[in-house]
Design an enzyme around this catalytic site. Structure first.
Site, short mmCIF file in Angstrom:
data_model
loop_
_atom_site.label_atom_id
_atom_site.label_comp_id
_atom_site.label_asym_id
_atom_site.label_seq_id
_atom_site.Cartn_x
_atom_site.Cartn_y
_atom_site.Cartn_z
N SER A 220 0.77 -1.20 -0.13
CA SER A 220 -0.02 0.16 -0.05
C SER A 220 0.65 1.17 -0.10
CB SER A 220 -1.10 -0.14 1.21
OG SER A 220 -1.97 1.02 1.05
N ASP A 346 -10.11 -2.93 -6.42
CA ASP A 346 -9.50 -2.15 -5.24
C ASP A 346 -9.99 -0.78 -5.17
OD1 ASP A 346 -8.07 -1.25 -2.95
OD2 ASP A 346 -6.14 -1.79 -3.83
N HIS A 375 -8.35 -4.65 -1.36
CA HIS A 375 -7.14 -3.97 -1.04
C HIS A 375 -6.19 -4.83 0.27
CE1 HIS A 375 -4.54 -0.56 -0.52
NE2 HIS A 375 -4.47 -0.44 0.93
#
EC number: 3.1.1.32
Length: 409
Positions: A220, A346, A375
């Protein structure tokens, strides 16, 4: 796939007829309920196999990298079967932290100094019991970068370390300033656009083990930071390869998606409160330069970044910060092999913002795009507690680069 679905439908009809004529009539009728359940199950299986379970899209900028991945990292070309009862993006995203196990990892903590007088907390897993790489000086080292509010305690980090342990590798987790319990010595935290701390960490780790294969993996925001670093530094990095997972490619698009009502309710507001809690612990360090009361009233990540992050790092506006933070425009400058796993569903990183065309122009880049996974989700199996598709991609890729990376030279 169509023939399989047809076979399943035919099987459903045959079994339904059998149940209707053969099952003994009971209190609730002649087995019709069981037939309906069976029919629904087969119909769902048809839908799942035809629309949910798919091979990822592999986008590479060079034929050699594509061949390399097919030969040594075959998971990126195999069908990804999301958990049959939880394949929707938000469900995958929300469930992973609660359902996946947390392998036990014993860390060795190290605090290193920075040029501005601050400190960075590194958590080491030395893997001194490695039987594959008994010489610590040449033991492969994997630098792990957690997400926005993450630390070395996140389940996805622990799983990466567990898989690295199996391979005999050493790991070190880069905890961003002020998030893992250490004191802030200067009025500065972190952001994915400023790569100075990461450069300090990479230089430090490489100086300790200059003869060890050195790789990095970012998740991320950690992946955004890693890509921004690679784009800025080009071929001068001591890293031999890198992997990123669930990166937000365009910060504007990420923010816009997360501000949609349902996504704001499920993710945005919670992450905002986590960021506020993190900086509020060090409130006394910021009060001279930032209106902390105003920061604590932010209701979204964008508002937090406008009132805190962009101010701290000297950006004139939030748009200037978000432009600098987006790794999509730096991808063309990446000079080492990088694999980037994203799911096109996502909500943190919308599919339309994934830089597919840019990736096609860089022979060092490979995008692996799954249809589902959310995600940092990528759950698979009936009860996805031990391993995810993301974990398998990580393990196969780092092993491929350590053992066969010379083929790409």
């Amino acid at each position: 796939m169509q023939s399989l679905a047809m076979d399943l439908r035919m099987l459903s009809r045959e079994l339904s007829l059998y149940l209707e004529h053969q099952v003994r009539v009971g209190f609730f009728g002649s087995g019709v309920g069981l037939s309906l359940i069976l029919g629904f199950s087969v119909a769902y299986a048809c839908y799942y196999l035809s629309s949910i379970a798919k091979k990822p899209q592999l986008v590479t900028g060079g034929e050699s990298f594509s061949r390399f991945l097919q030969d040594h990292c075959p998971v990126v070309t195999e069908t990804y079967y999301p958990t049959v009862w939880c394949w929707e993006s938000r469900g995958q995203t929300l469930l992973r932290p609660f359902i996946t196990s947390k392998p036990l990892v014993q860390y060795r903590n190290e605090l290193i100094k920075t040029a501005d007088g601050g400190q960075i907390s590194l958590d080491w897993f030395d893997n001194d019991n490695s039987t594959c790489y008994m010489d610590a000086s040449t033991r492969p080292t994997i630098l792990l970068l957690p997400g926005l509010t993450g630390t070395s305690k996140e389940s996805y980090i622990l799983h990466m370390i567990h898989l690295s342990e199996e391979l005999g590798y050493r790991c070190v987790v880069f905890n961003n300033r002020g998030v893992s319990g250490e004191n802030l010595l200067t009025p500065r935290t972190y952001c994915c656009a400023n790569t100075e701390d990461l450069e300090t960490v990479i230089h430090h780790v490489h100086s300790l083990y200059p003869f060890a294969p050195f790789l990095a993996a970012g998740v991320s925001m950690g992946g955004m930071l890693l890509l921004n670093y690679l784009g800025k530094i080009g071929p001068k990095t001591p890293l031999m390869a890198a992997a990123t997972f669930s990166v937000g490619w365009n910060t504007f698009a990420c923010s816009e998606s997360l501000e949609k009502p349902l996504n704001w309710l499920l993710f945005n507001y919670y992450l905002t409160t986590c960021l506020q809690s993190s900086v509020n612990k060090h409130r006394h360090m910021f009060v001279k330069q930032i209106d902390m009361d105003h920061v604590m009233k932010a209701k979204s990540i964008r508002e937090f970044d406008k009132r805190f992050t962009s101010v701290m790092f000297g950006y004139p506006t939030i748009d200037d910060y978000y432009t600098d933070a987006s790794p999509n425009h730096r991808l063309k400058s990446v000079a080492i092999p990088v694999l980037c796993l994203n799911s096109v569903d996502d909500v943190f990183s919308p599919s339309h913002a994934i830089p597919v065309e840019t990736a096609k122009q860089n022979p060092n880049v490979a995008l692996v795009l799954t249809s589902h996974g959310g995600h940092i989700g990528f759950l698979e199996g009936i009860w996805p507690r031990q391993s995810t598709y993301m974990d398998r991609v990580f393990k196969q890729f780092v092993q491929a680069m350590v053992e066969h990376g010379h083929e790409l030279s």
